[in-house]
Design a protein around this motif. Structure first.
Motif, PDB file in Angstrom:
ATOM      1  N   VAL A 116       0.692  -1.225   0.182  1.00  0.00           N
ATOM      2  CA  VAL A 116      -0.065  -0.017  -0.047  1.00  0.00           C
ATOM      3  C   VAL A 116       0.913   1.157   0.075  1.00  0.00           C
ATOM      4  N   LEU A 117       1.886   1.285   0.725  1.00  0.00           N
ATOM      5  CA  LEU A 117       2.803   2.412   0.897  1.00  0.00           C
ATOM      6  C   LEU A 117       3.544   2.601  -0.578  1.00  0.00           C
ATOM      7  N   GLU A 118       3.884   1.361  -1.084  1.00  0.00           N
ATOM      8  CA  GLU A 118       4.358   2.099  -2.564  1.00  0.00           C
ATOM      9  C   GLU A 118       3.337   2.493  -3.576  1.00  0.00           C
ATOM     10  N   GLN A 119       2.209   2.059  -3.459  1.00  0.00           N
ATOM     11  CA  GLN A 119       1.063   2.638  -4.174  1.00  0.00           C
ATOM     12  C   GLN A 119       0.934   4.069  -3.927  1.00  0.00           C
ATOM     13  N   PHE A 120       1.209   4.338  -2.554  1.00  0.00           N
ATOM     14  CA  PHE A 120       0.802   5.740  -2.337  1.00  0.00           C
ATOM     15  C   PHE A 120       1.994   6.539  -2.969  1.00  0.00           C
ATOM     16  N   HIS A 121       3.354   6.116  -2.655  1.00  0.00           N
ATOM     17  CA  HIS A 121       4.688   6.940  -3.223  1.00  0.00           C
ATOM     18  C   HIS A 121       4.488   6.835  -4.704  1.00  0.00           C
ATOM     19  N   ARG A 122       4.044   5.907  -5.437  1.00  0.00           N
ATOM     20  CA  ARG A 122       3.586   6.072  -6.777  1.00  0.00           C
ATOM     21  C   ARG A 122       2.747   7.325  -7.174  1.00  0.00           C
ATOM     22  N   ALA A 123       1.875   7.213  -6.604  1.00  0.00           N
ATOM     23  CA  ALA A 123       0.744   8.059  -6.799  1.00  0.00           C
ATOM     24  C   ALA A 123       1.218   9.457  -6.731  1.00  0.00           C
ATOM     25  N   VAL A 124       1.822   9.570  -5.498  1.00  0.00           N
ATOM     26  CA  VAL A 124       2.174  10.984  -5.337  1.00  0.00           C
ATOM     27  C   VAL A 124       3.170  11.391  -6.424  1.00  0.00           C
ATOM     28  N   SER A 125       4.122  10.540  -6.697  1.00  0.00           N
ATOM     29  CA  SER A 125       5.195  10.631  -7.805  1.00  0.00           C
ATOM     30  C   SER A 125       4.466  11.160  -9.230  1.00  0.00           C
ATOM     31  N   ASP A 126       3.611  10.402  -9.569  1.00  0.00           N
ATOM     32  CA  ASP A 126       2.828  10.528 -10.759  1.00  0.00           C
ATOM     33  C   ASP A 126       2.145  11.853 -10.687  1.00  0.00           C
ATOM     34  N   ARG A 127       1.319  11.835  -9.625  1.00  0.00           N
ATOM     35  CA  ARG A 127       0.906  13.342  -9.308  1.00  0.00           C
ATOM     36  C   ARG A 127       1.850  14.530  -9.610  1.00  0.00           C
ATOM     37  N   LYS A 128       2.749  14.476  -8.998  1.00  0.00           N
ATOM     38  CA  LYS A 128       3.823  15.799  -9.072  1.00  0.00           C
ATOM     39  C   LYS A 128       4.381  15.614 -10.494  1.00  0.00           C
ATOM     40  N   LEU A 129       4.445  14.701 -11.256  1.00  0.00           N
ATOM     41  CA  LEU A 129       4.890  14.461 -12.768  1.00  0.00           C
ATOM     42  C   LEU A 129       3.919  15.188 -13.466  1.00  0.00           C
ATOM     43  N   LEU A 130       2.647  14.818 -13.357  1.00  0.00           N
ATOM     44  CA  LEU A 130       1.545  15.392 -13.968  1.00  0.00           C
ATOM     45  C   LEU A 130       1.447  16.995 -13.554  1.00  0.00           C
ATOM     46  N   MET A 131       1.552  17.254 -12.508  1.00  0.00           N
ATOM     47  CA  MET A 131       1.565  18.905 -12.145  1.00  0.00           C
ATOM     48  C   MET A 131       2.844  19.473 -12.863  1.00  0.00           C
ATOM     49  N   SER A 132       3.733  18.961 -12.904  1.00  0.00           N
ATOM     50  CA  SER A 132       5.133  19.748 -13.566  1.00  0.00           C
ATOM     51  C   SER A 132       4.786  19.655 -15.026  1.00  0.00           C
ATOM     52  N   THR A 133       4.392  18.642 -15.438  1.00  0.00           N
ATOM     53  CA  THR A 133       3.992  18.877 -17.130  1.00  0.00           C
ATOM     54  C   THR A 133       3.016  19.729 -17.415  1.00  0.00           C
ATOM     55  N   MET A 134       2.021  19.776 -16.598  1.00  0.00           N
ATOM     56  CA  MET A 134       1.084  20.859 -16.749  1.00  0.00           C
ATOM     57  C   MET A 134       1.355  22.202 -16.613  1.00  0.00           C
ATOM     58  N   ALA A 135       2.536  22.614 -15.762  1.00  0.00           N
ATOM     59  CA  ALA A 135       2.809  23.698 -15.502  1.00  0.00           C
ATOM     60  C   ALA A 135       4.000  24.401 -16.697  1.00  0.00           C
ATOM     61  N   GLN A 136       4.641  23.284 -17.035  1.00  0.00           N
ATOM     62  CA  GLN A 136       5.415  23.593 -18.281  1.00  0.00           C
ATOM     63  C   GLN A 136       4.462  23.830 -19.602  1.00  0.00           C
ATOM     64  N   ASN A 137       3.508  23.134 -19.935  1.00  0.00           N
ATOM     65  CA  ASN A 137       2.712  23.189 -20.787  1.00  0.00           C
ATOM     66  C   ASN A 137       1.905  24.872 -20.787  1.00  0.00           C
ATOM     67  N   LEU A 138       1.774  25.039 -19.553  1.00  0.00           N
ATOM     68  CA  LEU A 138       1.013  26.460 -19.610  1.00  0.00           C
ATOM     69  C   LEU A 138       1.874  27.593 -19.668  1.00  0.00           C
ATOM     70  N   GLN A 139       3.163  27.414 -19.364  1.00  0.00           N
ATOM     71  CA  GLN A 139       4.149  28.478 -19.633  1.00  0.00           C
ATOM     72  C   GLN A 139       4.400  28.577 -21.028  1.00  0.00           C
ATOM     73  N   ARG A 140       4.516  27.471 -21.491  1.00  0.00           N
ATOM     74  CA  ARG A 140       4.812  27.533 -23.005  1.00  0.00           C
ATOM     75  C   ARG A 140       3.543  28.114 -23.951  1.00  0.00           C
TER      76      ARG A 140
END
Length: 444
Positions: A409-433
C-alpha cells in the motif's frame, strides 16, 4: 516467547538430571574392628570411589551395634546377621555370605568328660562343656536354639565363649568337650580350629544336626544345609561324609526409606565388584542376590529387587511421563501466552489497520490533488504512518505478512504522489509554453 519457554524447560530438565545423578554418599555401619566385614566394606569403598553411589564406613562393635545404628537412623546401610533382631525398616540389598554351624567333639579326653565317653550326637551334650567361638552372644543363642530343639536344657550345659583369637589356646588346654563355630563353609578360622583340635585331641567327630529342617521351620532365619565331605582343609576326611547342619545369612541391608534409584545403583555396583571381592576375600564373601519373594525373612529393598528382576528404571523411564506432561504444559502455556500477548496488542493492531485504511484514502487524495504543498503534507503523514507501523511490527502487534501488505500500500501511495507531481510539473510547463506563445502572437 514459546522458544524461550522451551529453552528454559530444557535447562530445567538438564539441571534436574544433574542433581538427580550427582554422586551420593551412603553411610554403612560395620564391625567389629579388624574383622573381615570391615575389610570388605573398605574394599568396596575404594571400588566405588568413582561411582554414583559412594560409601562411608561407620565402624561399630559388631552386627548388633550395626543393626542398632541403622534403626536409629545413624547409618543408611548395615552389615548384619539374619538370625539377630533385624530393624523393622531394614530391607535386604544383598546376601554377603552364607554361614554354616559346625559342631564337633574331639576323640581324646577333654575336661569334664567321663572316661571312655564319646560324644557323637547333639543329645549327648547335656552335662558337658561346650566352647563357642565368637565375640558376641549370637553364637551362644544359636547353640541354645539347637539344644532346645533336641530337648536338651541349655542350663544343663556348661557354655563357655572364646574370641576367635583364642581358639587354638582353648583347644590345646582341653577346656571343653565340644566346640561350636559359625562361618562360611570355607572359613579359615573354622578350618584352623578343626586342624588344631585334630592335632591336639585326635580326629574330630562332627555332630550332625538331623533336626535342621525342624529348626528352620520354627526359626525362619535359619535354613537346613549340609557341610560337604572334605570341606575343611588339611584332610580329605574332614568330614568324611556330608554333615547336616543349619545356616544363616550375613546381609547388606538398607533403610526402607532409602531411594530406590540409589539402592538399585548400589546393587549394580556391588555385583559388578563381586569378582574382585571374592578374589580378595574368598573366606568371607560369596555375594548373592536377596530373596525377592514377599514372604522373605528380610524383604528385599524395592531398588535391589528391581535390579535383580531386571526392572531397574533409567532416568528417562522414571521421569518420561513428567517430562511429557511438562512439555505439554509448556506448549499450552506458550499458546496461551501468545494469545494473551496478542490480546493485549489488539488496540495496536486496530490502530495500524486504521492507518492502512488511511493510507488508501491518501492514495485517492494524492491522485486528485492540485497542490504540491498538499502532496508534501501527505508525504509527511505517510512517513509518520510508516514509523508507527514499524513500531507495531517490533512489538508483535502485526506479523511479517501484515508488514508486507502495508509495504504494498505504501508503494502505491508513493507512486501516486510521484505520478501526481510529474503530472502537475508537465501541466505547469505546458501552461508556461502556451503563455509564451500567446504573448509572442500579440506582439505581432
Amino acid at each position: 516467547m514459546t522458544i524461550a519457554l522451551i529453552l528454559g524447560l530444557i535447562g530445567a530438565i538438564a539441571a534436574g538430571y544433574y542433581f538427580a545423578m550427582r554422586p551420593v554418599i551412603l553411610k554403612v555401619a560395620v564391625g567389629p574392628a579388624n574383622s573381615d566385614d570391615v575389610k570388605v566394606v573398605q574394599t568396596l569403598t575404594q571400588a566405588f570411589a568413582r561411582g554414583y553411589v559412594r560409601l562411608k564406613p561407620i565402624q561399630t562393635e559388631g552386627a548388633v551395634a550395626s543393626a542398632d545404628a541403622l534403626a536409629k537412623g545413624n547409618a543408611d546401610l548395615a552389615i548384619i546377621r539374619g538370625d539377630l533382631d533385624v530393624p523393622k525398616d531394614a530391607q535386604a540389598v544383598a546376601i554377603l555370605r552364607k554361614n554354616v554351624v559346625v559342631i564337633w567333639a574331639p576323640s581324646g579326653k577333654g575336661r569334664g568328660r567321663k572316661s571312655g565317653a564319646k560324644i557323637t550326637k547333639i543329645v549327648q551334650l547335656a552335662g558337658h562343656r561346650i566352647a563357642v567361638f565368637g565375640r558376641t552372644e549370637a553364637n551362644v543363642n544359636l547353640l541354645k536354639v539347637i539344644l532346645q530343639q533336641y530337648g536338651v536344657d541349655p542350663g544343663k550345659v556348661d557354655i563357655v565363649q572364646y574370641p576367635t583369637t583364642e581358639v587354638a589356646e582353648a583347644i590345646r588346654s582341653r577346656k571343653a568337650d565340644a566346640y561350636l563355630a559359625a562361618g562360611p563353609v570355607n572359613s579359615r578360622i573354622t578350618a584352623e580350629a578343626i586342624a588344631v583340635s585334630a592335632k591336639e585331641a585326635g580326629e574330630p567327630t562332627f555332630l550332625s544336626i538331623d533336626l535342621a529342617d525342624a529348626i528352620a521351620q520354627n526359626h525362619p532365619a535359619y535354613e537346613a544345609a549340609e557341610i560337604p565331605a572334605g570341606a575343611f582343609s588339611g584332610s580329605p576326611d574332614r568330614p568324611d561324609d556330608e554333615v547336616k547342619t543349619i545356616s544363616f545369612n550375613h546381609y547388606i541391608v538398607a533403610r526402607k526409606g532409602l531411594s530406590d534409584t540409589k539402592v538399585a545403583t548400589l546393587t549394580r555396583q556391588l555385583f559388578a565388584a563381586r569378582q574382585q571381592l571374592m578374589a580378595e576375600f574368598p573366606f568371607a564373601v560369596k555375594i548373592e542376590t536377596p530373596d525377592t519373594d514377599k514372604d522373605a525373612v528380610i524383604p528385599a529393598h524395592p531398588g535391589a529387587a528391581a535390579y535383580v528382576d531386571g526392572e531397574e528404571k533409567t532416568f528417562l523411564d522414571k521421569y518420561s511421563d513428567y517430562i511429557w506432561w511438562v512439555l505439554m504444559a509448556a506448549s499450552a502455556t506458550g499458546s496461551l501466552g501468545a494469545w494473551f500477548a496478542g490480546y493485549l496488542k489488539r488496540d495496536e493492531r486496530t490502530t495500524n489497520s486504521h492507518l492502512r485504511e488511511r493510507l488508501f484514502d491518501m492514495i485517492a487524495q494524492a491522485r486528485h490533488s492540485d497542490s504540491a504543498e498538499e502532496l508534501d503534507q501527505l508525504q509527511s503523514e505517510a512517513d509518520a504512518i510508516l514509523r508507527d507501523t514499524l513500531h507495531c511490527f517490533e512489538h508483535g502487534a502485526i506479523d511479517q505478512s501484515g508488514l508486507i501488505a502495508f509495504n504494498i500500500v505504501l508503494e502505491q501511495f508513493h507512486r501516486a504522489v510521484s505520478d501526481r507531481k510529474l503530472l502537475m510539473s508537465t501541466m505547469a510547463q505546458n501552461l508556461q509554453r502556451a503563455s509564451a506563445q500567446f504573448r509572442a502572437a500579440g506582439t505581432l
